[in-house]
Design a protein around this motif. Structure first.
Motif, PDB file in Angstrom:
ATOM      1  N   CYS A 143       6.532  17.252  10.800  1.00  0.00           N
ATOM      2  CA  CYS A 143       7.413  16.309  10.115  1.00  0.00           C
ATOM      3  C   CYS A 143       6.893  14.915  10.452  1.00  0.00           C
ATOM      4  CB  CYS A 143       8.858  16.460  10.576  1.00  0.00           C
ATOM      5  SG  CYS A 143      10.003  15.359   9.679  1.00  0.00           S
ATOM      6  N   TRP A 144       6.547  14.154   9.420  1.00  0.00           N
ATOM      7  CA  TRP A 144       5.963  12.839   9.599  1.00  0.00           C
ATOM      8  C   TRP A 144       7.063  11.777   9.616  1.00  0.00           C
ATOM      9  CZ3 TRP A 144       1.039  13.427  10.851  1.00  0.00           C
ATOM     10  CH2 TRP A 144       0.362  14.559  10.377  1.00  0.00           C
ATOM     11  N   LEU A 145       6.830  10.760  10.402  1.00  0.00           N
ATOM     12  CA  LEU A 145       7.792   9.687  10.592  1.00  0.00           C
ATOM     13  C   LEU A 145       7.129   8.369  10.219  1.00  0.00           C
ATOM     14  CD1 LEU A 145      10.561   8.769  11.900  1.00  0.00           C
ATOM     15  CD2 LEU A 145       9.321   8.665  14.060  1.00  0.00           C
ATOM     16  N   ALA A 146       7.766   7.613   9.325  1.00  0.00           N
ATOM     17  CA  ALA A 146       7.246   6.301   8.926  1.00  0.00           C
ATOM     18  C   ALA A 146       8.204   5.229   9.427  1.00  0.00           C
ATOM     19  CB  ALA A 146       7.108   6.221   7.408  1.00  0.00           C
ATOM     20  N   THR A 147       7.731   4.389  10.323  1.00  0.00           N
ATOM     21  CA  THR A 147       8.533   3.288  10.849  1.00  0.00           C
ATOM     22  C   THR A 147       8.026   1.968  10.269  1.00  0.00           C
ATOM     23  OG1 THR A 147       7.103   3.024  12.796  1.00  0.00           O
ATOM     24  CG2 THR A 147       8.948   4.548  12.985  1.00  0.00           C
ATOM     25  N   ARG A 148       8.916   0.969  10.234  1.00  0.00           N
ATOM     26  CA  ARG A 148       8.569  -0.325   9.641  1.00  0.00           C
ATOM     27  C   ARG A 148       8.625  -1.416  10.702  1.00  0.00           C
ATOM     28  NH1 ARG A 148      12.530  -1.372   4.789  1.00  0.00           N
ATOM     29  NH2 ARG A 148      13.946  -1.538   6.575  1.00  0.00           N
ATOM     30  N   ASP A 149       7.722  -2.388  10.579  1.00  0.00           N
ATOM     31  CA  ASP A 149       7.792  -3.544  11.471  1.00  0.00           C
ATOM     32  C   ASP A 149       8.542  -4.674  10.770  1.00  0.00           C
ATOM     33  OD1 ASP A 149       6.031  -4.752   9.659  1.00  0.00           O
ATOM     34  OD2 ASP A 149       4.270  -4.485  10.928  1.00  0.00           O
ATOM     35  N   ASN A 150       8.544  -5.859  11.378  1.00  0.00           N
ATOM     36  CA  ASN A 150       9.305  -6.976  10.818  1.00  0.00           C
ATOM     37  C   ASN A 150       8.787  -7.439   9.464  1.00  0.00           C
ATOM     38  OD1 ASN A 150      11.024  -7.032  13.026  1.00  0.00           O
ATOM     39  ND2 ASN A 150       9.756  -8.509  14.155  1.00  0.00           N
ATOM     40  N   ASN A 151       7.521  -7.138   9.167  1.00  0.00           N
ATOM     41  CA  ASN A 151       6.946  -7.491   7.865  1.00  0.00           C
ATOM     42  C   ASN A 151       7.097  -6.367   6.841  1.00  0.00           C
ATOM     43  OD1 ASN A 151       5.990 -10.044   8.774  1.00  0.00           O
ATOM     44  ND2 ASN A 151       4.253  -9.010   9.756  1.00  0.00           N
ATOM     45  N   LEU A 152       7.806  -5.292   7.245  1.00  0.00           N
ATOM     46  CA  LEU A 152       8.030  -4.107   6.406  1.00  0.00           C
ATOM     47  C   LEU A 152       6.766  -3.297   6.192  1.00  0.00           C
ATOM     48  CD1 LEU A 152      10.554  -5.450   3.720  1.00  0.00           C
ATOM     49  CD2 LEU A 152      11.002  -4.510   6.002  1.00  0.00           C
ATOM     50  N   ASP A 153       5.724  -3.559   6.992  1.00  0.00           N
ATOM     51  CA  ASP A 153       4.541  -2.707   6.974  1.00  0.00           C
ATOM     52  C   ASP A 153       4.843  -1.436   7.766  1.00  0.00           C
ATOM     53  OD1 ASP A 153       3.224  -4.666   5.534  1.00  0.00           O
ATOM     54  OD2 ASP A 153       2.432  -5.628   7.345  1.00  0.00           O
ATOM     55  N   GLU A 166       0.831  -1.203   0.000  1.00  0.00           N
ATOM     56  CA  GLU A 166       0.000   0.000   0.000  1.00  0.00           C
ATOM     57  C   GLU A 166       0.863   1.249   0.000  1.00  0.00           C
ATOM     58  OE1 GLU A 166      -4.116  -1.028   2.355  1.00  0.00           O
ATOM     59  OE2 GLU A 166      -2.311  -0.753   3.560  1.00  0.00           O
ATOM     60  N   PHE A 167       1.954   1.204   0.752  1.00  0.00           N
ATOM     61  CA  PHE A 167       2.851   2.358   0.807  1.00  0.00           C
ATOM     62  C   PHE A 167       3.463   2.624  -0.565  1.00  0.00           C
ATOM     63  CE2 PHE A 167       6.918   4.396   2.349  1.00  0.00           C
ATOM     64  CZ  PHE A 167       6.314   5.551   2.803  1.00  0.00           C
ATOM     65  N   GLU A 168       3.876   1.568  -1.241  1.00  0.00           N
ATOM     66  CA  GLU A 168       4.412   1.727  -2.593  1.00  0.00           C
ATOM     67  C   GLU A 168       3.355   2.312  -3.532  1.00  0.00           C
ATOM     68  OE1 GLU A 168       7.468   1.293  -3.647  1.00  0.00           O
ATOM     69  OE2 GLU A 168       8.187   0.658  -1.671  1.00  0.00           O
ATOM     70  N   GLU A 169       2.116   1.861  -3.365  1.00  0.00           N
ATOM     71  CA  GLU A 169       1.024   2.375  -4.194  1.00  0.00           C
ATOM     72  C   GLU A 169       0.776   3.854  -3.914  1.00  0.00           C
ATOM     73  OE1 GLU A 169      -3.777   1.500  -4.898  1.00  0.00           O
ATOM     74  OE2 GLU A 169      -2.574   0.194  -3.596  1.00  0.00           O
ATOM     75  N   LEU A 170       0.826   4.239  -2.641  1.00  0.00           N
ATOM     76  CA  LEU A 170       0.637   5.635  -2.276  1.00  0.00           C
ATOM     77  C   LEU A 170       1.737   6.514  -2.874  1.00  0.00           C
ATOM     78  CD1 LEU A 170      -0.654   7.949  -0.690  1.00  0.00           C
ATOM     79  CD2 LEU A 170       0.675   7.208   1.313  1.00  0.00           C
ATOM     80  N   LEU A 171       2.978   6.065  -2.778  1.00  0.00           N
ATOM     81  CA  LEU A 171       4.085   6.835  -3.348  1.00  0.00           C
ATOM     82  C   LEU A 171       3.921   6.993  -4.859  1.00  0.00           C
ATOM     83  CD1 LEU A 171       7.159   5.412  -1.394  1.00  0.00           C
ATOM     84  CD2 LEU A 171       5.899   7.525  -0.964  1.00  0.00           C
ATOM     85  N   GLU A 172       3.449   5.947  -5.511  1.00  0.00           N
ATOM     86  CA  GLU A 172       3.208   6.018  -6.952  1.00  0.00           C
ATOM     87  C   GLU A 172       2.108   7.036  -7.255  1.00  0.00           C
ATOM     88  OE1 GLU A 172       3.540   5.202 -11.017  1.00  0.00           O
ATOM     89  OE2 GLU A 172       4.861   4.629  -9.348  1.00  0.00           O
ATOM     90  N   ASP A 173       1.060   7.032  -6.446  1.00  0.00           N
ATOM     91  CA  ASP A 173      -0.052   7.966  -6.655  1.00  0.00           C
ATOM     92  C   ASP A 173       0.405   9.418  -6.531  1.00  0.00           C
ATOM     93  OD1 ASP A 173      -1.862   5.955  -7.100  1.00  0.00           O
ATOM     94  OD2 ASP A 173      -2.715   5.986  -5.078  1.00  0.00           O
ATOM     95  N   VAL A 174       1.155   9.731  -5.485  1.00  0.00           N
ATOM     96  CA  VAL A 174       1.500  11.137  -5.216  1.00  0.00           C
ATOM     97  C   VAL A 174       2.664  11.627  -6.068  1.00  0.00           C
ATOM     98  CG1 VAL A 174       0.590  11.041  -2.871  1.00  0.00           C
ATOM     99  CG2 VAL A 174       3.026  10.564  -3.275  1.00  0.00           C
TER     100      VAL A 174
END
Length: 265
Positions: free
Chosen positions: A232-242, A157-165
């Motif tokens: 400033c927004w922060l995006a952290t990843r879990d073990n599944n890279l979500d 979903e994150f990859e899709e969002l980056l593609e959209d914007v």
């Protein structure tokens, strides 16, 4: 904070004088690829005189070497136990700036490159100042003590969002409706969508690395940073890279430092 500033030529001499020839050759190939041996010898002689003028050298067996208090700076650059690297896009989004924190033997060294990468600045930094340097580098408007997740995204979903914007310099209403329908509507989510759209999906980063026995880097953690109009927004990843999106906050940044045991638990 104790700081040394070295030109590329002085840095090259420093690596050679400490027997770090592989690192020295990397600099030579990057900056002085066509330099002949005689020219290299002359350049190193000039660099040694410059370092003598800074009172950074001592004579050992008829050769100049860095004084012990300065040699530690060079050896930490070459063989740190761990590193935290902060990288950000320039305001026009065409170039990048970065700083690095190198950790060895309980010491912290802040490494910056200046003047179009012609000068390296290396500073010994108290651990308690790391957070303030990171905050200043990213120009945080505010830095909350604790973060609250405003949005969770699967990796795809994150990859899709980056593609959209990344498709437009303005945020189309259709894109807003798409993600609001998926994730719900809130002021924070709308602000985040607008902020990441204004940067065409380009993000800054905060990376934590350790090194194996052969000095190869091992990624321990990665935060994406998205500077916005008010936050400033922060995006952290879990073990599944979500990913979890939240406002930049002290607790999350300290957690990244704890990953490498840079700060005490």
């Amino acid at each position: 904070m104790n700081t040394v500033q070295l030109s590329i030529e002085e840095l090259l001499f420093s690596f050679y004088s400490e027997g770090l020839f592989e690192q020295g050759m990397s600099i030579k190939e990057a900056y002085f690829l066509t330099l002949q041996d005689a020219e290299l010898k002359l350049m190193l002689e000039i660099a040694s005189r410059s370092l003598l003028a800074k009172d950074m050298l001592k004579e050992v067996d008829n050769q100049y070497k860095l004084k012990d208090e300065f040699a530690a700076y060079i050896h930490t650059l070459n063989n740190a136990e761990s590193t935290v690297n902060a990288s950000k896009h320039q305001p026009d989004l065409n170039g990048e700036d970065s700083i690095s924190f190198h950790f060895k033997n309980g010491e912290v060294y802040l490494h910056k490159v200046l003047y179009d990468h012609q000068v390296h600045s290396i500073s010994k930094l108290p651990k308690e100042e790391i957070l303030s340097v990171i905050s200043g580098f990213f120009h945080f408007h505010t830095l909350e003590k604790q973060g609250e997740v405003i949005l969770q995204l699967k990796s795809e979903e994150f990859e899709e969002l980056l593609e959209d914007v990344s498709q437009s310099h303005s945020l189309p209403e259709s894109i807003v409706e798409k993600w609001v329908s998926k994730k719900g509507e809130s002021t924070s989510i709308l602000e985040f969508l607008n902020d990441i759209s204004n940067r065409n999906g380009k993000m800054d980063s905060l990376v934590s690395l350790t090194y194996d026995s052969e000095n190869n880097p091992d990624l321990k953690d990665l935060y994406f940073m998205i500077p916005g109009k008010n936050e400033c927004w922060l995006a952290t990843r879990d073990n599944n890279l979500d990913l979890s999106i939240q406002r930049a906050n002290v607790a999350s940044i300290n957690q990244l430092l704890l990953t490498n045991k840079i700060l005490p638990a």
